[in-house]
Design a protein around this motif. Structure first.
Motif, PDB file in Angstrom:
ATOM      1  N   PRO A   5       0.831  -1.202   0.000  1.00 26.51           N
ATOM      2  CA  PRO A   5       0.000   0.000   0.000  1.00 26.51           C
ATOM      3  C   PRO A   5       0.867   1.254   0.000  1.00 26.51           C
ATOM      4  O   PRO A   5       1.896   1.308   0.670  1.00 26.51           O
ATOM      5  N   ARG A   7       0.347   5.752  -0.831  1.00 21.24           N
ATOM      6  CA  ARG A   7      -0.425   6.887  -0.326  1.00 21.24           C
ATOM      7  C   ARG A   7      -1.921   6.664  -0.548  1.00 21.24           C
ATOM      8  O   ARG A   7      -2.320   5.980  -1.490  1.00 21.24           O
ATOM      9  N   VAL A   8      -2.708   7.282   0.327  1.00 20.73           N
ATOM     10  CA  VAL A   8      -4.163   7.236   0.217  1.00 20.73           C
ATOM     11  C   VAL A   8      -4.657   8.671   0.081  1.00 20.73           C
ATOM     12  O   VAL A   8      -4.263   9.543   0.855  1.00 20.73           O
ATOM     13  N   TYR A 114     -11.842   8.176  -3.652  1.00 23.77           N
ATOM     14  CA  TYR A 114     -10.846   7.503  -2.832  1.00 23.77           C
ATOM     15  C   TYR A 114      -9.837   6.921  -3.815  1.00 23.77           C
ATOM     16  O   TYR A 114     -10.216   6.169  -4.721  1.00 23.77           O
ATOM     17  N   GLN A 116      -6.263   4.800  -3.770  1.00 25.68           N
ATOM     18  CA  GLN A 116      -5.268   4.047  -3.005  1.00 25.68           C
ATOM     19  C   GLN A 116      -4.125   3.691  -3.936  1.00 25.68           C
ATOM     20  O   GLN A 116      -4.283   2.855  -4.838  1.00 25.68           O
TER      21      GLN A 116
END
Length: 140
Positions: A5, A7-8, A114, A116
């Protein structure tokens, strides 16, 4: 492919922009090569596509008016050296009718997104025949 994972981002697209162009531009501006994209909101005069195996092309479905963006789900990968958003939508009208498909165009009234980022070797889309640009298949 396996990813870590990254940056969000939670963001709102400006009213009046084309949603697909906005996501592509956001990814390019932020150096995002691979990502998951989700969203809700509403779009004006969206165009969705349905891929026809018979004609080996997308059939365009033009919708007129403002539609609730019930779900937006897709990804970003690399195509022709640049970030490329592949987005699918479910849209609802004032009568409760639902439409969906591959997002080809849609002017934002409201769009909350959003994004991701996924970190790893970027997924690259290549022409695979049938007028489709796809990722490599994962070996079994």
């Amino acid at each position: 492919m396996e990813f870590e994972p990254g940056r969000v981002f939670l963001l709102r697209a400006p009213e009046g922009v084309d949603l697909l162009d906005f996501v592509n531009g956001f990814a390019e501006k932020n150096g995002i090569k691979t990502a998951i994209v989700k969203g809700i909101g509403s779009l004006r005069n969206p165009v969705v596509g349905y891929y026809s195996e018979e004609i080996k092309a997308y059939k365009r479905i033009e919708l007129f008016g403002t539609f609730e963006l019930l779900t937006l789900l897709g990804n970003v990968s690399i195509k022709d050296g640049k970030p490329f958003a592949h987005l699918h939508v479910t849209l609802g009208n004032a009568n409760g009718n639902v439409f969906g498909g591959h997002l080809m165009k849609g002017e934002v009234f409201v769009a909350e997104l959003y994004v991701q980022e996924l970190v790893g070797e970027p997924l690259v889309r290549k022409e695979r025949g049938n007028n489709l640009s796809l990722w490599d298949e994962e070996p079994l």
